[in-house]
Motif scaffolding. Sequence first.
Motif, PDB file in Angstrom:
ATOM      1  N   UNK A 255       0.925  -1.264   0.006  1.00  0.00           N
ATOM      2  CA  UNK A 255      -0.159  -0.009  -0.018  1.00  0.00           C
ATOM      3  C   UNK A 255       0.807   1.346   0.031  1.00  0.00           C
ATOM      4  N   UNK A 256       0.988   1.938  -0.906  1.00  0.00           N
ATOM      5  CA  UNK A 256       1.726   3.088  -1.024  1.00  0.00           C
ATOM      6  C   UNK A 256       1.177   4.323  -0.696  1.00  0.00           C
ATOM      7  N   UNK A 285      -5.053   6.679   6.671  1.00  0.00           N
ATOM      8  CA  UNK A 285      -4.945   5.242   6.686  1.00  0.00           C
ATOM      9  C   UNK A 285      -6.007   4.371   7.177  1.00  0.00           C
ATOM     10  N   UNK A 286      -6.632   5.040   8.038  1.00  0.00           N
ATOM     11  CA  UNK A 286      -7.792   4.319   8.958  1.00  0.00           C
ATOM     12  C   UNK A 286      -9.079   4.442   7.779  1.00  0.00           C
ATOM     13  N   UNK A 292     -11.633  -0.142   1.995  1.00  0.00           N
ATOM     14  CA  UNK A 292     -11.069  -1.253   1.270  1.00  0.00           C
ATOM     15  C   UNK A 292     -11.037  -2.435   2.156  1.00  0.00           C
ATOM     16  N   UNK A 293     -11.724  -2.209   3.396  1.00  0.00           N
ATOM     17  CA  UNK A 293     -12.026  -3.524   4.200  1.00  0.00           C
ATOM     18  C   UNK A 293     -13.229  -3.609   4.758  1.00  0.00           C
ATOM     19  N   UNK A 294     -14.088  -4.098   3.604  1.00  0.00           N
ATOM     20  CA  UNK A 294     -15.637  -3.982   4.216  1.00  0.00           C
ATOM     21  C   UNK A 294     -15.728  -4.764   5.366  1.00  0.00           C
TER      22      UNK A 294
END
Length: 298
Positions: A255-256, A285-286, A292-294
């Motif tokens: 993750x860039x 980031x959160x 992106x993280x359901x």
Amino acid sequence: MLRFAKVIISLFVACILFAFVLDEIYNRMYHNGKRVNRVKFLLDQKDKHYDIIFIGSSRVVNTIIPEVFDDELGLNTINLGIMDAQPKDVLCIAKLLKENRITYNTLFVQLDYYYNSLNKSRFLTYQLLPYIKNYNAVNDYFKDEADYYLLRYLPFYNYANNDSKLGLRSQLSMLFKKDNSLLKNKGFEPLHGYGNTWQRVLPDKIIDSNDYINRLEAFKRANNLNIKYFVTPFRSDTKKLSFIDSLEIKVPGIIDFSKAIQDDLSFKNGYHLNETGALKFSKIFSNYLKKNQPNNAI
């Protein structure tokens, strides 16, 4: 002559016994002392579970604010970064987590120009030495040292040989000083100020492969672990930032966030965020994880 030989042998035995006694005293003080350095802070998490653990260099220590992730995502997060941590150090930390039964849903590993490094952190080296006889991960970490057998088996050698870092002064500080900031901030250590001219220049080329990252990946597969990689922000004047493009090829899925903070006033120097920048980035980031993280499937 025989009497002289007996005196010499007696002195030798007394020295060895004294070394054993000192070694045991120092070990107990480091294991049970009140002062909390980064390694002791990590070891004190024994048998605990976290939703997210962050590890990496000072670009984690001074950048990741666990409370932001906890508040934004409803998770239990901790910052276990170590100053100057490089891939060899990261591999040791990952193994130490498992050996110390510190579990997690996701281990986020910060990675950038240190992909080119096969060296180790000078900070972690000293902090790990008192535990060389207690953890396989620490023992393995020192196996390629020229004086490994002395460090591992000769009593008090590791302390005497590193007296400036592990000697009496350090021992006394452990007796009379307790660092609560790590506990209070869950491992985050803020930097203050901005405008430092310390500019970062990334490497011209990326190495073909980093053996320690390869070992970490093998460790991940063997233990069915969820380990992900990320890049923290660089200041806008960083040179040769195209190195990160090459890194993305070597480490697919990394993750860039290298350009996530464009405000130079959010940086202490070319590659460390200050407290304001750390807050901004932790929220970025959160929010990334939220999108992106359901269902917080971290």
